[in-house]
Enzyme design. Structure first.
Site, PDB file in Angstrom:
ATOM      1  CG  HIS A  60       1.706  -7.815   0.644  1.00 24.68           C
ATOM      2  ND1 HIS A  60       2.983  -7.330   0.803  1.00 24.68           N
ATOM      3  CD2 HIS A  60       1.034  -7.421   1.752  1.00 24.68           C
ATOM      4  CE1 HIS A  60       3.081  -6.689   1.947  1.00 24.68           C
ATOM      5  NE2 HIS A  60       1.904  -6.734   2.549  1.00 24.68           N
ATOM      6  CG  ASP A 101      -0.831  -2.046   8.169  1.00 29.62           C
ATOM      7  OD1 ASP A 101       0.067  -1.707   7.365  1.00 29.62           O
ATOM      8  OD2 ASP A 101      -1.529  -3.062   7.996  1.00 29.62           O
TER       9      ASP A 101
END
Length: 406
Positions: free
Chosen positions: A155, A294
């Site tokens: 992220h 994911d």
């Protein structure tokens, strides 16, 4: 003349020559479907004197509930965190492609992004059931930006946020609105997070703990305020330590409120989690294990460079890294691959492997009254598999939507 006119003109399908997953066991019995729902044959026979309009020979297949993926970032070149002009088309493409992997519903997942991305993407995608051409959308999973910089993983740090007030104002400012949101991943050690957890849960939004340096006490407090999931267990959290096991300790905590289950996501792709760690988690808390892919935009694409939100990702073999680093950034695994790997690596039963991709995610999202099982009255979202757990056929609402070529 319809066989069941006393109740409905809709045709009745009888799935024969199969083993159906019901009551945590594979049972040799037929499955009856009408109007997209699973029928109780006793009521059909004795109350309606009904019978089948069509029989579907399953060829000895296992019939399981359709798989549910609560963490999928994209696939087939589509990145859900990219604010394209037609987000709906991208979601629809992935929704169509995942049918061949047995997925009948999913949560499009957005990684940490600037507010403008959420404001553009979220309103474009509606929650809807699956249909003839695509899996259903259960709502968004918003993973970030309220997470720990120390455990940011892939992220982008420049877009991470903290809670300033503990109210919903921070969420509204970042996300725009929460319509169509099924789950939010946040770090429970952030100041004011417990108030946010409570308010999200009051709105029926599942709260997951992840990308966090929380200790066990902080994680337990979050669960007591309503949090019910752990995002990709072991990844992007403090490693297990015997004096303070951190978020991982929730699997065996004695501070979980009575009647509640803490679920945890597991990326069983053979890369994100060592098989020994997977076995430890499963043996400690089998009822909570939820398989997630994911998966990123590169799922289904050749090696090379792709995107994940604001980051460039490089695919090397089965690994997806932030370009120029060895930081894992999602997977390129499919759900059926995860089911097979989980069974092989954990030594669990076929039933446990299938329920980790169906019943458990449905329970997590509070939809197990209609999804994730083959109980009477449930949606007839089905996946037919061979004994090696390879997908043969996928059904949504009792209608075939994908079949493997002979």
């Amino acid at each position: 003349m319809p066989s069941n006119k006393s109740v409905s003109d809709a045709p009745i399908s009888q799935f024969i020559n199969c083993r159906i997953l019901r009551g945590h066991t594979l049972q040799r019995e037929d499955l009856w479907v009408r109007d997209g729902k699973i029928l109780d044959p006793e009521k059909l026979f004795f109350d309606e004197q009904g019978f089948a309009d069509q029989r579907v020979d399953c060829g000895g297949s296992i019939v399981a509930p359709g798989f549910i993926d609560v963490q999928i970032n994209g696939g087939y070149g589509v990145d859900f965190s990219q604010p394209t002009e037609d987000v709906t088309a991208g979601v629809s493409l992935v929704a169509k492609k995942v049918l061949e992997h047995g997925v009948t519903s999913f949560c499009p997942t957005l990684v940490t992004s600037p507010p403008a991305v959420y404001h553009k993407v979220l309103p474009q995608v509606q929650v809807h059931d699956g249909g003839p051409d695509e899996a259903g959308v259960l709502g968004f999973h918003l993973e970030g930006p309220f997470i720990s910089p120390e455990k940011k993983g892939a992220h982008p740090e420049r877009y991470l946020r903290t809670f300033r007030s503990g109210g919903m104002e921070d969420l509204t400012e970042v996300y725009g609105g929460l319509d169509g949101v099924a789950m939010v991943t946040l770090a429970p050690e952030l100041p004011h997070s417990q108030s946010v957890v409570s308010k999200l849960c009051q709105k029926g939004i599942a709260v997951s703990l992840g990308h966090s340096v929380a200790n066990l006490s902080q994680a337990e407090d979050a669960v007591q305020h309503g949090a019910s999931f752990i995002t990709h267990l072991f990844n992007a959290m403090l490693p297990f330590h015997h004096r303070d096991p951190g978020i991982v300790g929730l699997l065996t905590s004695d501070r979980i409120p009575a009647g509640r289950t803490v679920f945890y996501g597991m990326i069983a792709d053979g890369i994100h989690t060592n098989p020994a760690a997977l076995r430890i988690a499963h043996r400690a808390h089998p009822a909570g294990l939820v398989l997630v892919t994911d998966a990123i935009a590169a799922m289904g694409l050749p090696p090379g460079r792709h995107t994940l939100g604001q980051q460039v990702i490089e695919i090397q073999g089965l690994h997806a890294y932030v370009a120029g680093t060895k930081t894992l950034s999602g997977s390129i695994a499919t759900m059926d691959m995860c089911v097979r790997h989980f069974k092989q690596a954990s030594g669990c039963s076929v039933e446990e492997a299938l329920e980790a991709a169906s019943l458990h995610p449905a329970q997590l999202l509070g939809i197990s009254h209609k999804k994730g099982n083959l109980d009477y009255g449930a949606d007839a979202d089905l996946v037919l598999l061979d004994d090696a757990l390879r997908v043969r056929t996928t059904y949504i609402s009792g209608e075939e939507v994908w079949r493997k070529d002979a």
